[in-house]
Design an enzyme around this catalytic site. Structure first.
Site, PDB file in Angstrom:
ATOM      1  N   ASP A 125     -13.984   1.423  41.421  1.00  0.00           N
ATOM      2  CA  ASP A 125     -15.409   0.874  41.055  1.00  0.00           C
ATOM      3  C   ASP A 125     -16.493   0.857  42.307  1.00  0.00           C
ATOM      4  OD1 ASP A 125     -17.256  -1.094  40.158  1.00  0.00           O
ATOM      5  OD2 ASP A 125     -15.981  -2.638  39.943  1.00  0.00           O
ATOM      6  N   HIS A 126     -17.352   1.545  42.017  1.00  0.00           N
ATOM      7  CA  HIS A 126     -18.487   1.824  43.174  1.00  0.00           C
ATOM      8  C   HIS A 126     -19.966   1.633  42.578  1.00  0.00           C
ATOM      9  CE1 HIS A 126     -16.766   3.002  47.075  1.00  0.00           C
ATOM     10  NE2 HIS A 126     -15.824   2.716  46.519  1.00  0.00           N
ATOM     11  N   SER A 178     -11.804  -7.270  48.873  1.00  0.00           N
ATOM     12  CA  SER A 178     -12.815  -7.817  49.468  1.00  0.00           C
ATOM     13  C   SER A 178     -14.103  -7.114  49.606  1.00  0.00           C
ATOM     14  CB  SER A 178     -12.596  -8.402  50.922  1.00  0.00           C
ATOM     15  OG  SER A 178     -12.090  -7.586  51.781  1.00  0.00           O
ATOM     16  N   GLU A 217     -16.910  -3.440  50.410  1.00  0.00           N
ATOM     17  CA  GLU A 217     -17.427  -2.897  51.496  1.00  0.00           C
ATOM     18  C   GLU A 217     -18.892  -3.027  51.383  1.00  0.00           C
ATOM     19  OE1 GLU A 217     -16.074  -0.673  49.073  1.00  0.00           O
ATOM     20  OE2 GLU A 217     -14.122  -0.601  49.756  1.00  0.00           O
ATOM     21  N   ASN A 247     -21.237  -0.983  49.028  1.00  0.00           N
ATOM     22  CA  ASN A 247     -21.718  -1.297  47.354  1.00  0.00           C
ATOM     23  C   ASN A 247     -22.182  -2.661  47.401  1.00  0.00           C
ATOM     24  OD1 ASN A 247     -20.165   1.022  46.265  1.00  0.00           O
ATOM     25  ND2 ASN A 247     -18.404   0.072  46.889  1.00  0.00           N
ATOM     26  N   THR A 291      -3.737   1.681  49.833  1.00  0.00           N
ATOM     27  CA  THR A 291      -3.863   3.387  49.839  1.00  0.00           C
ATOM     28  C   THR A 291      -3.111   3.969  51.234  1.00  0.00           C
ATOM     29  OG1 THR A 291      -6.029   3.042  51.341  1.00  0.00           O
ATOM     30  CG2 THR A 291      -6.091   3.267  48.617  1.00  0.00           C
ATOM     31  N   ARG A 341      -4.063  14.994  57.076  1.00  0.00           N
ATOM     32  CA  ARG A 341      -3.951  13.731  56.095  1.00  0.00           C
ATOM     33  C   ARG A 341      -3.621  14.108  54.880  1.00  0.00           C
ATOM     34  NH1 ARG A 341      -6.465   8.643  56.403  1.00  0.00           N
ATOM     35  NH2 ARG A 341      -5.751   7.552  54.654  1.00  0.00           N
TER      36      ARG A 341
END
Length: 322
Positions: free
Chosen positions: A37-38, A104, A106, A109, A191, A268
């Protein structure tokens, strides 16, 4: 069967593409969906950021898979009373197959309304806790009046609510957030294959509650080419410290990506078509103690990814059902 879901990236794909990916995920044998959700993508290169609640409505009619937001921030950009209504509708449309994943957030957004992004992690977590309280009260279908430290709700009542309220899973990327998630959430979202954070969640009140984790991969016939794609699209995943929480614009993330080289990205993320590399990355999350793992494919070759996973990966993760 190990519970492996598919991670839909709202930052990288259009709503129509996300619906098509969900159909392919269902056909390939993935058990559920995550969806991000962004308001903004992390970078211009990713290039998308659709309204997740509209996409969830489309998904509810296209597939039968459970859906979790990973994650929604219900504290700044959207008032928790509005998130409560959106999530209740999603739960009705999916016949109870919806879980509200919250976090919480960022600055990327949440800064857009000009009300200020809290620099303090403690304040952000405090806001999240109050927001979850408001959401759960509204899901009762009763009229809610609330005057708290961060939110006011006046005479609000949800008339469309599911028979059972959705579960709320809470993300946590540090010990304090993971502990709060254990006390506040019906489950945990992460994540990172971090057993210590999972332990903090369980000690904080999350013992016996379900846990989900997500990772990104870049399948492709050429490992070097896949690594270049991963670096081009998702180098942001390797940014150090609190940059991901504090930078407000995609342009800032593009500047910060100069800190991340291609080799670090290749280390990664699973890149290429070696089944063992993909299996090791997924198994690391299960070994850490997570119940469900969600895998997202970077880049345009979605069909190749789903063919590969349905043939080489998901059957290898089959296990007797307890």
């Amino acid at each position: 069967m190990a519970r492996v879901g598919y991670f839909l990236s709202s930052e990288e794909f259009s709503p129509r593409e996300l619906v098509e990916q969900a159909k392919m995920a269902q056909d390939a044998g993935f058990h559920a969906l995550w969806i991000s959700d962004h308001y903004h993508p992390w970078t211009e290169e990713q290039g998308e950021a659709s309204f997740v609640w509209a996409t969830i409505g489309a998904l509810s009619q296209a597939v039968e898979l459970p859906i979790t937001t990973a994650v929604t921030c219900p504290t700044v950009r959207m008032h928790p009373a509005v998130v409560a209504q959106a999530a209740a509708t999603a739960a009705v449309l999916t016949n109870g197959r919806f879980t509200l994943g919250v976090g919480s957030g960022e600055a990327l957004n949440e800064h857009i309304l000009g009300t200020g992004w809290p620099a303090s992690t403690a304040v952000r977590l405090e806001m999240l806790e109050e927001a979850v309280e408001v959401i759960r009260r509204l899901w009762t279908g009763e009229t809610v009046n609330h005057r708290g430290k961060h939110y006011t709700v006046e005479g609000a009542r949800l008339f469309t609510v599911p028979p059972e309220p959705p579960r709320i899973f809470v993300s946590g990327f540090g010990p304090k957030a993971a502990t709060l998630a254990g006390r506040l959430g019906d489950g945990y979202v992460s994540t990172f294959p971090d057993a210590d954070l999972l332990g903090a969640f369980r000690k904080g009140g999350g013992a016996g509650k379900p846990t989900q984790a997500g990772l990104k991969v870049c399948w492709g016939p050429d490992r070097a080419g896949a690594a270049r794609t991963a670096h081009r699209l998702w180098a942001t995943e390797l940014l150090p410290g609190e940059l991901a929480q504090m930078l407000p614009l995609p342009a800032h993330f593009e500047q910060a990506n100069s800190l991340v080289d291609e080799e670090a990205v290749a280390q990664r993320f699973p890149c290429g078509n070696d089944p063992q590399e993909h299996l090791r990355a997924i198994t690391e999350y299960f070994d850490a103690g997570f119940d469900e793992v969600y895998v997202g494919q970077m880049g345009p070759d979605q069909k190749g990814f789903f063919d590969f996973y349905s043939r080489e990966i998901l059957p290898q993760l089959a296990a007797p059902t307890e």
